[in-house]
Every structure is written in structure tokens, then in C-alpha cells.
Design an enzyme around this catalytic site. Structure first.
Site, PDB file in Angstrom:
ATOM      1  N   LYS A 111      79.139  15.200 -14.352  1.00 33.67           N
ATOM      2  CA  LYS A 111      78.698  15.344 -12.947  1.00 33.67           C
ATOM      3  C   LYS A 111      79.891  15.278 -11.993  1.00 33.67           C
ATOM      4  O   LYS A 111      79.896  15.951 -10.967  1.00 33.67           O
ATOM      5  CB  LYS A 111      77.719  14.232 -12.569  1.00 33.67           C
ATOM      6  CG  LYS A 111      76.380  14.347 -13.250  1.00 33.67           C
ATOM      7  CD  LYS A 111      75.411  15.156 -12.453  1.00 33.67           C
ATOM      8  CE  LYS A 111      74.188  15.444 -13.290  1.00 33.67           C
ATOM      9  NZ  LYS A 111      73.223  16.297 -12.773  1.00 33.67           N
ATOM     10  N   LYS A 191      72.527  22.910 -22.071  1.00 32.54           N
ATOM     11  CA  LYS A 191      71.255  22.283 -21.694  1.00 32.54           C
ATOM     12  C   LYS A 191      70.695  22.999 -20.465  1.00 32.54           C
ATOM     13  O   LYS A 191      71.462  23.318 -19.546  1.00 32.54           O
ATOM     14  CB  LYS A 191      71.550  20.816 -21.361  1.00 32.54           C
ATOM     15  CG  LYS A 191      70.337  19.994 -21.020  1.00 32.54           C
ATOM     16  CD  LYS A 191      70.722  18.663 -20.376  1.00 32.54           C
ATOM     17  CE  LYS A 191      70.645  18.723 -18.869  1.00 32.54           C
ATOM     18  NZ  LYS A 191      70.446  17.463 -18.163  1.00 32.54           N
ATOM     19  N   LYS A 194      69.352  22.492 -13.590  1.00 31.25           N
ATOM     20  CA  LYS A 194      69.357  23.136 -12.257  1.00 31.25           C
ATOM     21  C   LYS A 194      70.777  23.469 -11.834  1.00 31.25           C
ATOM     22  O   LYS A 194      71.072  24.546 -11.366  1.00 31.25           O
ATOM     23  CB  LYS A 194      68.812  22.172 -11.197  1.00 31.25           C
ATOM     24  CG  LYS A 194      67.393  21.844 -11.329  1.00 31.25           C
ATOM     25  CD  LYS A 194      67.047  20.714 -10.388  1.00 31.25           C
ATOM     26  CE  LYS A 194      67.435  19.376 -10.942  1.00 31.25           C
ATOM     27  NZ  LYS A 194      66.353  18.508 -11.333  1.00 31.25           N
TER      28      LYS A 194
HETATM   29  N1  AQP Z   1      67.304  20.818 -20.743  1.00 27.05           N
HETATM   30  C1  AQP Z   1      66.579  19.727 -20.936  1.00 27.05           C
HETATM   31  N2  AQP Z   1      66.010  19.523 -22.133  1.00 27.05           N
HETATM   32  C2  AQP Z   1      65.248  18.411 -22.350  1.00 27.05           C
HETATM   33  N3  AQP Z   1      64.982  17.489 -21.401  1.00 27.05           N
HETATM   34  C3  AQP Z   1      65.536  17.662 -20.200  1.00 27.05           C
HETATM   35  N4  AQP Z   1      65.481  16.936 -19.069  1.00 27.05           N
HETATM   36  C4  AQP Z   1      66.225  17.543 -18.106  1.00 27.05           C
HETATM   37  N5  AQP Z   1      66.757  18.681 -18.597  1.00 27.05           N
HETATM   38  C5  AQP Z   1      66.360  18.779 -19.897  1.00 27.05           C
HETATM   39  C6  AQP Z   1      64.727  15.711 -18.921  1.00 27.05           C
HETATM   40  O1  AQP Z   1      63.940  15.806 -17.752  1.00 27.05           O
HETATM   41  C7  AQP Z   1      63.742  14.505 -17.222  1.00 27.05           C
HETATM   42  C8  AQP Z   1      64.037  14.512 -15.746  1.00 27.05           C
HETATM   43  O2  AQP Z   1      65.450  14.477 -15.597  1.00 27.05           O
HETATM   44  P1  AQP Z   1      66.255  14.518 -14.322  1.00 27.05           P
HETATM   45  O3  AQP Z   1      65.484  14.234 -13.125  1.00 27.05           O
HETATM   46  O4  AQP Z   1      67.492  13.730 -14.554  1.00 27.05           O
HETATM   47  O5  AQP Z   1      66.495  16.022 -14.413  1.00 27.05           O
HETATM   48  P2  AQP Z   1      67.837  16.558 -14.270  1.00 27.05           P
HETATM   49  O6  AQP Z   1      68.812  15.893 -15.198  1.00 27.05           O
HETATM   50  O7  AQP Z   1      68.015  16.441 -12.823  1.00 27.05           O
HETATM   51  O8  AQP Z   1      67.691  17.985 -14.698  1.00 27.05           O
HETATM   52  P3  AQP Z   1      68.888  18.859 -14.531  1.00 27.05           P
HETATM   53  O9  AQP Z   1      68.340  20.189 -14.336  1.00 27.05           O
HETATM   54  O10 AQP Z   1      69.826  18.631 -15.678  1.00 27.05           O
HETATM   55  O11 AQP Z   1      69.528  18.378 -13.156  1.00 27.05           O
HETATM   56  P4  AQP Z   1      70.981  18.485 -12.703  1.00 27.05           P
HETATM   57  O12 AQP Z   1      71.451  19.869 -13.014  1.00 27.05           O
HETATM   58  O13 AQP Z   1      70.908  18.191 -11.215  1.00 27.05           O
HETATM   59  O14 AQP Z   1      71.705  17.441 -13.478  1.00 27.05           O
HETATM   60  C9  AQP Z   1      64.670  13.565 -18.007  1.00 27.05           C
HETATM   61  O15 AQP Z   1      63.906  12.869 -18.953  1.00 27.05           O
HETATM   62  C10 AQP Z   1      65.611  14.505 -18.700  1.00 27.05           C
HETATM   63  O16 AQP Z   1      66.067  13.988 -19.930  1.00 27.05           O
END
Ligand code: AQP
Length: 325
Positions: A111, A191, A194
Site C-alpha cells: 500500500k 489479486k 479496486k
Molecule cells: N481478490 C480477492 N480475493 C479474495 N478475497 C478478497 N478480498 C478482497 N479482495 C479479494 C476480501 O474482501 C474483504 C473486504 O476487504 P477490504 O475491505 O480490505 O477490501 P479491499 O482489500 O479494500 O479490496 P481491494 O479491492 O483489495 O481494495 P484496495 O485495492 O483498496 O486495497 C476481505 O475479507 C478481503 O480479504
């Protein structure tokens, strides 16, 4: 009934990585467990965002979770900033969290590489707040995707450290994965995320969904239509496994290996299945958007329940720590 806690950030669209990796589990386990689900807005502010947009993001995510099947009769849904004890406990946990462990968290490293202009302390201590989220409710299980495993290991260590120093208050929460804890993005490699721009939203319009699928990577070794493909390495095939009936999945598996079906047709079939799968969710989501009071009532009830549990935990914590008069 064991207690389950999990959270999701209002940091953008709800995507099918979230849905398949976590939310599906949230819905499946709500009959057997006492589930607490949280829109973790304090986590979302560790990245750049527009304050004016945040109320809509919080509301819309809560509505989306309800549309996906989180049932307020069975589970508790609330917003993190409605329960101030999350940050209070996080501060206390800061004092038992080893600096070295925190420095080894891979999500902080990735990040911060993505946010070179805003490497803030909140991003660094994110896993401590996450431990506080879980342990404030003394949850024993946490349904998440694979990307969260390292954070959960740290939450167990924080619980052990606190208990060893002050006396037992917290359980060591176990991770609950779905059958596919890591959903790959449209690039077929990383993975789905977003921030990587490789995601498909749960409420994508049919047109956008099909356009995104058309751009998705498949078996990298299948160069022409006549090359046989390998479904095992194809992300589109993996997604068929979730959304298409098992006969279709078997047919595609055979046809792809013999080059009887091309990637374009395979994606079209996946598009049909996904449009059908998400239609009722999109419809319910639209209804909830049109009637916000329903969502606010659910969140208010959730807030009240969670505040009561949080107050009880903090009383135990304060007593053990000698923070009493
Ligand atoms: N690609 C994924 N595969 C499996 N599980 C996933 N999760 C997120 N992406 C995947 C799971 O979703 C839940 C919510 O997580 P979050 O709010 O932390 O989501 P995130 O990490 O914000 O999703 P992003 O898209 O990866 O966000 P950014 O890009 O902003 O970091 C969790 O249980 C997570 O494991």
C-alpha cells in the site's frame, strides 16, 4: 454459537473478489454463528478520499451487503465509527504490539508503494486497528480472503501478548476462508483489487460487465482460436466454476482442451451466467437505495448492539490494566 467478526472498507466498489472471497461466507455462516459485520470507515481513511463522498460510500456498501444476503434478522451490521471503542482499544493494543512484527506486514509495504504521497502512520498501524475490531467483540472466527491472513496472525499475537501481560480477556481468532480465498483480477494474475483497476463490481451494468470480460486475460499460452487451452490456468474458467451450472463447467473444460470453444464464446457464456447470478442482487440493491430508512434502521440497531458489547469488553480491559479509580 461462536462469535464471528468481519469488516469491509467503504473505499470504492464492492467487487467480485470481495463477494467470492468473503461476503459469500458471511452469508453462508449466519445461521450457525453469531455474526457481526462492519463497514470499516476508519480503515478507509488511511487512503486518500473525498469527505463529501464518504457518507454515500458507507450507505451504499451497507445496502450492497444487505442485497448480497446479509440478513439483519440473523447478523449484526454496523459502521465502525459509530462505536468509538474500536480506536480506544487500538491505542491500548499499540502498547503491546511489537514494532518488528508491524514492520513485516506485506500489505503496508504494497500500500505504501501505491501511495507514495501519503504514507501515513494509520496505514502502518492498520493491522492494530483491525485486531481491535475483532477482539473488541471477543470473536473466535474471522471470515476473510487470503490477503488478510498475515493481519490475523498478528491479531492472535496481540491477543496473546495482552493476555500474558494483563490476564486473559481475548480469544485467538481463527481465520475462515472460502474455497477460493484469492480471486484474481481481469489481468488473470494479481489479486482482484479496486486499487489495481482489475476488478468487476457486483452491481456492474450488463454492458460494462461484458466489456470487462471481453478484456480479461485467459490462458496466456492460447494464442489463436485453434490452439487447445488449459482451463486450469484460465481465470475465466475459474469464474465459470462459481457462476455456471456444473454441466456447463464440464462442457467448457472439455471443449476448451480440444479447441472446440474459443475464449470469446467462453466469456459470453460466463457473462450470461454472471448477469443471471447478480440480477436479483442488483434489483434488491436498487430497492434499498430507493428506501434509505431501511438501511439506516439496520445500522442503528447494529450500532446499539455493538456499543453494548464494546462497553463490556472495555470494562474488562480497564479492570485488568488497572485503569480504574
Ligand atoms: N481478490 C480477492 N480475493 C479474495 N478475497 C478478497 N478480498 C478482497 N479482495 C479479494 C476480501 O474482501 C474483504 C473486504 O476487504 P477490504 O475491505 O480490505 O477490501 P479491499 O482489500 O479494500 O479490496 P481491494 O479491492 O483489495 O481494495 P484496495 O485495492 O483498496 O486495497 C476481505 O475479507 C478481503 O480479504
Amino acid at each position: 454459537m461462536s462469535r464471528v467478526f468481519s469488516g469491509i472498507q467503504p473505499s470504492g466498489e464492492l467487487h467480485i473478489g470481495n463477494y467470492l472471497g468473503a461476503i459469500r461466507n458471511w452469508v453462508n455462516i449466519q445461521d450457525e454463528h453469531q455474526c457481526i459485520y462492519c463497514v470499516v470507515d476508519y480503515h478507509a481513511i488511511t487512503a486518500e478520499y473525498r469527505p463529501k463522498e464518504m457518507p454515500t460510500r458507507i450507505f451504499d456498501l451497507a445496502a450492497g451487503l444487505l442485497a448480497c444476503g446479509v440478513d439483519p434478522e440473523k447478523a449484526t451490521l454496523f459502521v465502525q465509527s459509530d462505536v468509538p471503542q474500536h480506536t480506544e482499544l487500538a491505542w491500548i493494543f499499540n502498547t503491546v504490539t511489537p514494532m518488528g512484527e508491524l514492520s513485516r506486514q506485506t500489505q503496508f509495504k504494497s500500500k505504501s508503494e501505491q501511495n507514495l504521497n501519503n504514507i501515513n502512520v494509520g496505514l502502518f498501524t492498520y493491522p492494530v486497528l483491525q485486531a481491535a475490531d475483532i477482539l473488541l467483540y471477543r470473536a473466535s472466527h474471522v471470515p476473510v480472503g487470503e490477503d488478510q491472513e498475515q493481519h490475523l496472525e498478528l491479531s492472535r499475537e496481540i491477543a496473546r501478548k495482552f493476555n500474558a501481560r494483563y490476564g486473559k480477556v481475548f480469544p485467538e481468532a481463527r481465520t475462515m476462508f472460502t474455497s477460493t480465498p484469492r480471486i484474481r483480477g481481469l489481468d488473470g494474475k494479481a489479486k482482484m483489487s479496486k486499487s489495481l483497476g482489475n476488478s468487476i463490481a457486483v452491481d456492474e451494468t450488463e454492458k460494462r460487465l461484458r466489456k470487462k470480460l471481453a478484456s480479461a486475460f485467459t490462458d496466456p499460452n492460447r494464442v489463436t482460436r485453434t490452439d487447445p487451452g488449459d482451463p486450469k490456468v484460465c481465470n475465466i474458467f475459474t469464474l465459470h466454476g462459481f457462476f455456471s451450472p456444473s454441466e456447463t463447467v464440464q462442457e467448457i473444460d472439455g471443449a476448451c482442451r480440444k479447441a472446440e470453444i474459443g475464449c470469446v464464446d467462453c466469456k459470453k457464456k460466463l457473462g450470461d451466467a454472471m448477469v443471471g447470478h447478480f440480477a436479483p442482487i442488483r434489483e434488491r440493491w436498487a430497492e434499498l437505495r430507493a428506501d434509505p430508512t431501511q438501511v439506516h434502521e439496520v445500522l442503528n440497531t447494529g450500532r446499539d448492539r455493538c456499543q453494548a458489547i464494546a462497553a463490556d469488553t472495555m470494562q474488562r480491559v480497564h479492570r485488568k490494566m488497572g485503569l480504574v479509580r
